[in-house]
Design a protein around this motif. Structure first.
Motif, short mmCIF file in Angstrom:
data_model
loop_
_atom_site.label_atom_id
_atom_site.label_comp_id
_atom_site.label_asym_id
_atom_site.label_seq_id
_atom_site.Cartn_x
_atom_site.Cartn_y
_atom_site.Cartn_z
N LEU A 1 0.26 -4.47 -21.26
CA LEU A 1 0.46 -4.72 -19.88
C LEU A 1 0.28 -5.91 -19.40
O LEU A 1 0.95 -6.52 -18.52
N MET A 2 -0.31 -6.93 -20.08
CA MET A 2 -0.26 -8.40 -19.73
C MET A 2 0.96 -8.92 -20.13
O MET A 2 1.44 -9.86 -19.36
N TYR B 1 0.98 -1.22 -0.10
CA TYR B 1 0.01 0.08 -0.13
C TYR B 1 0.90 1.32 -0.09
O TYR B 1 0.61 2.03 -0.76
N VAL B 2 1.79 0.98 0.81
CA VAL B 2 2.83 2.37 0.87
C VAL B 2 3.44 2.71 -0.33
O VAL B 2 3.35 3.92 -0.95
N LEU B 3 4.16 1.55 -1.09
CA LEU B 3 4.73 1.90 -2.41
C LEU B 3 3.97 2.22 -3.46
O LEU B 3 4.18 2.97 -4.09
N ASP B 4 2.84 1.52 -3.38
CA ASP B 4 1.66 1.90 -4.40
C ASP B 4 1.14 3.33 -4.22
O ASP B 4 1.15 4.23 -5.43
N ALA B 5 1.03 3.81 -3.29
CA ALA B 5 0.65 5.21 -2.83
C ALA B 5 1.50 6.08 -3.32
O ALA B 5 1.15 7.13 -4.09
N SER C 1 6.58 -5.35 -11.42
CA SER C 1 6.56 -4.79 -12.88
C SER C 1 5.56 -3.82 -12.98
O SER C 1 5.32 -3.29 -13.84
N TYR C 2 4.52 -3.69 -12.10
CA TYR C 2 3.43 -2.63 -12.02
C TYR C 2 3.89 -1.37 -12.32
O TYR C 2 3.59 -0.62 -13.12
#
Length: 216
Positions: free
Chosen positions: A192-193, A91-95, A150-151
């Motif tokens: 993306l896939m 959550y932190v990194l994505d935020a 990889s996101y």
């Protein structure tokens, strides 16, 4: 001194009202609006042009991470402070990848929240000590050459398409929502896939759920 204009975003009305009452004690902070989910947050941010958005993550319709991306794209002068109950490194990194300027925990909200709002309104970054440790660990992993998710390699548009595909929309529906051609959507979907090594829609849904990009 001009007041810092704040938009509160959380799907629990009691929490929003509590935060508004808390911030009312700060003479330099003004709550100018509330939103109950990410989609409403984007609409309110566009309308009200707040200085700071205090954003929850797990919400219906559009989650806080996607709402953060959309708000910053439309309101570049705005800053987003995540206020979450989640103590999960993803959550932190994505935020932070979404563009948030800070990450605080709800259990620590109090005077810390007002201070965080003041800090990010002045261009600083604000992290709960636990979240700061997560960021340091992630940096050290990159320095040591350990693989990262990889996101982060997806473009903003590919991230949008990923979420919409996972939510069950067809290429035609996504094309209409994003105002592009179905062929363009198909290209983003293929890219993306490939980047995420996903081979069918079921895998896309599982990935999006694991990354908390969508909810059941």
């Amino acid at each position: 001194m001009s007041e810092i204009r704040v938009l509160l975003v959380d799907d629990h009305a009691i929490l929003r009202d509590g935060l508004q009452a808390l911030l009312a004690e700060s003479c330099d902070v003004e709550v100018i609006g509330q939103a109950a989910d990410g989609l409403e947050a984007v609409q309110k941010a566009r309308e009200l042009q707040p200085d700071v958005v205090v954003m929850d993550i797990t919400m219906p319709r559009v989650n806080g991470l996607e709402a953060t991306r959309r708000i910053l794209a439309e309101c570049p002068g705005c800053r987003v402070l995540i206020l979450s109950q989640h103590e999960d490194s993803n959550y932190v990194l994505d935020a932070l990848w979404a563009g948030a300027s800070g990450y605080l925990l709800k259990r620590a909200a109090g005077a810390e929240l007002a201070e965080g709002i003041r800090a990010i309104s002045q261009g600083a970054a604000v992290l709960h000590p636990w979240a700061a440790r997560v960021l340091v660990d992630a940096y050290l992993q990159c320095e040591r050459g350990q693989p990262s998710d990889s996101y982060e390699r997806l473009t903003h548009r590919e991230q949008e398409v990923l979420i919409l595909v996972a939510e069950g929309y067809t290429n035609q529906q996504i094309a209409e929502m994003l105002h592009v051609s179905p062929k363009t959507v198909d290209g983003h979907r293929t890219n993306l896939m490939s980047k995420l090594d996903l081979h069918d829609r079921t895998a896309v849904v599982k990935y999006a759920l694991r990354r908390q990009l969508i909810e059941l």
